[in-house]
Motif scaffolding. Structure first.
Motif, PDB file in Angstrom:
ATOM      1  N   THR A 121      69.191  28.186  40.308  1.00  0.00           N
ATOM      2  CA  THR A 121      68.660  28.567  39.533  1.00  0.00           C
ATOM      3  C   THR A 121      66.856  28.950  38.874  1.00  0.00           C
ATOM      4  O   THR A 121      66.634  29.326  38.235  1.00  0.00           O
ATOM      5  CB  THR A 121      68.486  26.774  38.529  1.00  0.00           C
ATOM      6  N   ARG A 128      72.603  29.563  34.895  1.00  0.00           N
ATOM      7  CA  ARG A 128      71.368  27.703  34.659  1.00  0.00           C
ATOM      8  C   ARG A 128      72.645  26.837  34.131  1.00  0.00           C
ATOM      9  O   ARG A 128      73.803  26.593  34.279  1.00  0.00           O
ATOM     10  CB  ARG A 128      70.180  27.980  33.860  1.00  0.00           C
ATOM     11  N   PRO A 129      73.545  28.161  32.882  1.00  0.00           N
ATOM     12  CA  PRO A 129      74.307  27.804  31.880  1.00  0.00           C
ATOM     13  C   PRO A 129      75.471  27.866  32.703  1.00  0.00           C
ATOM     14  O   PRO A 129      76.619  26.514  32.147  1.00  0.00           O
ATOM     15  CB  PRO A 129      74.408  28.985  30.743  1.00  0.00           C
ATOM     16  N   THR A 130      75.954  28.433  33.202  1.00  0.00           N
ATOM     17  CA  THR A 130      76.921  28.265  34.611  1.00  0.00           C
ATOM     18  C   THR A 130      77.571  27.293  35.290  1.00  0.00           C
ATOM     19  O   THR A 130      78.301  26.807  35.170  1.00  0.00           O
ATOM     20  CB  THR A 130      76.519  29.696  36.088  1.00  0.00           C
ATOM     21  N   LYS A 132      75.120  24.645  34.871  1.00  0.00           N
ATOM     22  CA  LYS A 132      75.148  23.553  34.235  1.00  0.00           C
ATOM     23  C   LYS A 132      76.825  22.918  33.453  1.00  0.00           C
ATOM     24  O   LYS A 132      76.929  21.436  33.131  1.00  0.00           O
ATOM     25  CB  LYS A 132      74.103  23.551  33.310  1.00  0.00           C
ATOM     26  N   LYS A 133      77.226  23.730  32.853  1.00  0.00           N
ATOM     27  CA  LYS A 133      78.766  23.652  32.539  1.00  0.00           C
ATOM     28  C   LYS A 133      79.634  23.250  33.821  1.00  0.00           C
ATOM     29  O   LYS A 133      80.640  22.240  33.435  1.00  0.00           O
ATOM     30  CB  LYS A 133      78.989  25.177  32.521  1.00  0.00           C
ATOM     31  N   GLY A 134      79.399  23.491  34.973  1.00  0.00           N
ATOM     32  CA  GLY A 134      80.081  23.572  36.672  1.00  0.00           C
ATOM     33  C   GLY A 134      80.063  21.848  36.509  1.00  0.00           C
ATOM     34  O   GLY A 134      80.517  21.071  37.573  1.00  0.00           O
ATOM     35  N   GLY A 135      78.486  21.549  36.110  1.00  0.00           N
ATOM     36  CA  GLY A 135      78.259  20.152  36.484  1.00  0.00           C
ATOM     37  C   GLY A 135      77.219  19.901  37.574  1.00  0.00           C
ATOM     38  O   GLY A 135      77.170  18.828  38.269  1.00  0.00           O
ATOM     39  N   THR A 138      73.447  18.022  37.533  1.00  0.00           N
ATOM     40  CA  THR A 138      73.771  16.693  37.393  1.00  0.00           C
ATOM     41  C   THR A 138      73.502  15.741  38.442  1.00  0.00           C
ATOM     42  O   THR A 138      74.414  16.108  39.455  1.00  0.00           O
ATOM     43  CB  THR A 138      74.484  16.179  36.782  1.00  0.00           C
TER      44      THR A 138
END
Length: 163
Positions: A121, A128-130, A132-135, A138
Protein backbone atom coordinates in the motif's frame (compact mmCIF):
# COMPACT_ATOMS: atom_id res chain seq x y z
CA UNK A 1 -40.22 33.07 18.02
CA UNK A 2 -40.11 32.12 14.33
CA UNK A 3 -41.34 28.71 13.20
CA UNK A 4 -38.74 26.42 11.59
CA UNK A 5 -39.77 23.95 8.87
CA UNK A 6 -36.48 22.21 8.03
CA UNK A 7 -33.01 21.48 9.34
CA UNK A 8 -31.51 24.00 6.89
CA UNK A 9 -33.61 26.77 8.42
CA UNK A 10 -32.46 25.67 11.88
CA UNK A 11 -28.82 25.85 10.72
CA UNK A 12 -29.35 29.31 9.25
CA UNK A 13 -31.05 30.49 12.43
CA UNK A 14 -28.18 29.30 14.64
CA UNK A 15 -25.47 30.52 12.25
CA UNK A 16 -23.98 27.05 11.72
CA UNK A 17 -22.07 26.20 8.54
CA UNK A 18 -23.79 23.98 5.95
CA UNK A 19 -23.19 20.22 6.25
CA UNK A 20 -21.18 20.08 3.01
CA UNK A 21 -18.50 22.37 4.44
CA UNK A 22 -18.18 20.60 7.81
CA UNK A 23 -17.83 17.08 6.40
CA UNK A 24 -14.19 15.97 6.29
CA UNK A 25 -12.74 14.66 3.07
CA UNK A 26 -11.41 11.10 2.89
CA UNK A 27 -7.67 10.89 3.54
CA UNK A 28 -5.56 10.82 0.38
CA UNK A 29 -2.89 8.13 0.50
CA UNK A 30 0.43 8.97 -1.14
CA UNK A 31 3.40 6.83 -2.07
CA UNK A 32 5.91 6.46 0.80
CA UNK A 33 9.42 5.43 -0.33
CA UNK A 34 12.83 5.70 1.33
CA UNK A 35 15.99 7.19 -0.23
CA UNK A 36 16.73 3.91 -2.06
CA UNK A 37 13.28 3.73 -3.69
CA UNK A 38 12.03 0.98 -1.36
CA UNK A 39 8.76 0.78 0.53
CA UNK A 40 9.31 -0.15 4.19
CA UNK A 41 6.70 -1.51 6.57
CA UNK A 42 6.53 -3.30 9.91
CA UNK A 43 4.22 -6.29 10.29
CA UNK A 44 3.17 -7.89 13.57
CA UNK A 45 1.41 -11.08 14.63
CA UNK A 46 1.39 -12.64 18.12
CA UNK A 47 4.96 -12.07 19.44
CA UNK A 48 6.56 -11.89 15.98
CA UNK A 49 7.72 -8.62 14.41
CA UNK A 50 8.71 -8.43 10.74
CA UNK A 51 10.55 -5.61 8.99
CA UNK A 52 9.75 -5.70 5.26
CA UNK A 53 11.36 -3.84 2.34
CA UNK A 54 9.62 -3.94 -1.05
CA UNK A 55 11.40 -3.11 -4.32
CA UNK A 56 10.42 -3.60 -7.97
CA UNK A 57 11.98 -6.83 -9.23
CA UNK A 58 11.50 -10.40 -10.35
CA UNK A 59 9.41 -11.69 -7.44
CA UNK A 60 12.11 -13.00 -5.06
CA UNK A 61 11.08 -13.26 -1.41
CA UNK A 62 13.96 -13.44 1.10
CA UNK A 63 13.30 -13.92 4.82
CA UNK A 64 16.24 -13.58 7.25
CA UNK A 65 18.75 -14.11 4.43
CA UNK A 66 17.12 -17.34 3.17
CA UNK A 67 14.66 -17.99 0.38
CA UNK A 68 11.15 -18.04 1.86
CA UNK A 69 10.60 -21.68 0.75
CA UNK A 70 13.64 -22.70 2.83
CA UNK A 71 12.70 -20.58 5.86
CA UNK A 72 9.00 -21.52 5.86
CA UNK A 73 9.09 -25.21 4.88
CA UNK A 74 5.36 -25.83 5.29
CA UNK A 75 3.31 -25.06 2.14
CA UNK A 76 0.56 -23.44 4.23
CA UNK A 77 2.99 -20.84 5.59
CA UNK A 78 4.33 -20.17 2.08
CA UNK A 79 0.76 -19.65 0.86
CA UNK A 80 0.04 -17.25 3.76
CA UNK A 81 3.13 -15.23 2.81
CA UNK A 82 2.06 -14.86 -0.82
CA UNK A 83 -1.62 -14.03 -0.18
CA UNK A 84 -1.36 -10.21 -0.42
CA UNK A 85 0.76 -10.37 -3.59
CA UNK A 86 -1.70 -12.77 -5.25
CA UNK A 87 -4.73 -10.73 -4.11
CA UNK A 88 -3.18 -7.58 -5.58
CA UNK A 89 -2.32 -9.48 -8.80
CA UNK A 90 1.36 -8.48 -8.55
CA UNK A 91 3.04 -11.90 -8.98
CA UNK A 92 6.67 -11.56 -10.06
CA UNK A 93 6.68 -7.75 -9.95
CA UNK A 94 8.23 -7.03 -6.54
CA UNK A 95 11.20 -8.34 -4.60
CA UNK A 96 10.59 -8.71 -0.87
CA UNK A 97 13.36 -8.62 1.73
CA UNK A 98 12.20 -9.31 5.28
CA UNK A 99 13.77 -9.80 8.68
CA UNK A 100 11.54 -11.37 11.29
CA UNK A 101 12.11 -12.09 14.98
CA UNK A 102 10.12 -13.44 17.90
CA UNK A 103 7.32 -15.97 18.16
CA UNK A 104 7.00 -19.20 16.22
CA UNK A 105 6.91 -19.93 12.51
CA UNK A 106 3.14 -19.41 12.19
CA UNK A 107 3.28 -16.02 13.91
CA UNK A 108 6.30 -15.04 11.84
CA UNK A 109 4.51 -15.93 8.58
CA UNK A 110 1.55 -13.80 9.65
CA UNK A 111 3.86 -10.92 10.56
CA UNK A 112 5.61 -11.02 7.18
CA UNK A 113 2.21 -11.16 5.42
CA UNK A 114 1.07 -8.08 7.35
CA UNK A 115 4.33 -6.29 6.50
CA UNK A 116 4.09 -7.14 2.79
CA UNK A 117 0.51 -5.86 2.70
CA UNK A 118 1.44 -2.55 4.31
CA UNK A 119 4.50 -2.14 2.07
CA UNK A 120 2.37 -2.78 -1.03
CA UNK A 121 0.00 0.00 0.00
CA UNK A 122 2.95 2.33 0.57
CA UNK A 123 4.35 1.56 -2.89
CA UNK A 124 0.99 1.53 -4.71
CA UNK A 125 -1.68 3.38 -2.71
CA UNK A 126 -4.33 2.34 -5.27
CA UNK A 127 -4.06 -1.26 -3.96
CA UNK A 128 -5.32 -0.25 -0.51
CA UNK A 129 -9.05 -1.02 -1.10
CA UNK A 130 -8.23 -4.48 -2.50
CA UNK A 131 -5.95 -5.41 0.41
CA UNK A 132 -8.29 -3.86 2.97
CA UNK A 133 -11.21 -5.90 1.61
CA UNK A 134 -9.10 -9.07 1.88
CA UNK A 135 -8.33 -8.27 5.53
CA UNK A 136 -4.56 -8.12 4.99
CA UNK A 137 -4.06 -4.65 6.50
CA UNK A 138 -5.68 -5.50 9.83
CA UNK A 139 -3.20 -6.48 12.52
CA UNK A 140 -4.31 -9.74 14.15
CA UNK A 141 -4.19 -8.60 17.78
CA UNK A 142 -4.72 -12.04 19.36
CA UNK A 143 -1.89 -12.78 21.78
CA UNK A 144 -1.32 -15.38 24.49
CA UNK A 145 -3.21 -14.62 27.69
CA UNK A 146 -1.00 -13.91 30.70
CA UNK A 147 -0.64 -16.36 33.57
CA UNK A 148 -2.54 -15.44 36.73
CA UNK A 149 -1.32 -16.06 40.27
CA UNK A 150 -2.99 -18.98 42.03
CA UNK A 151 -3.42 -20.77 38.67
CA UNK A 152 -1.33 -23.37 36.89
CA UNK A 153 -1.68 -21.51 33.57
CA UNK A 154 -3.78 -18.56 32.43
CA UNK A 155 -7.07 -20.21 33.45
CA UNK A 156 -6.29 -23.78 34.45
CA UNK A 157 -6.50 -24.47 38.19
CA UNK A 158 -4.22 -26.79 40.08
CA UNK A 159 -5.47 -30.36 40.44
CA UNK A 160 -8.05 -30.66 43.23
CA UNK A 161 -7.43 -33.26 45.92
CA UNK A 162 -10.33 -34.19 48.18
CA UNK A 163 -8.06 -36.00 50.68
Amino acid sequence: MAELNSLEELGEATGAAPAEETAQEAPVHVQKLDAHGRAYATGKRKDAVARVWLTPGSGRIVVNGKDFTAYFARPVLQMILQQPIVAANRNGQYDVNATVAGGGLSGQAGAVRHGISKALTYYEPTLRPTLKKGGFLTRDSRVVERKKYGKAKARRSFQFSKR
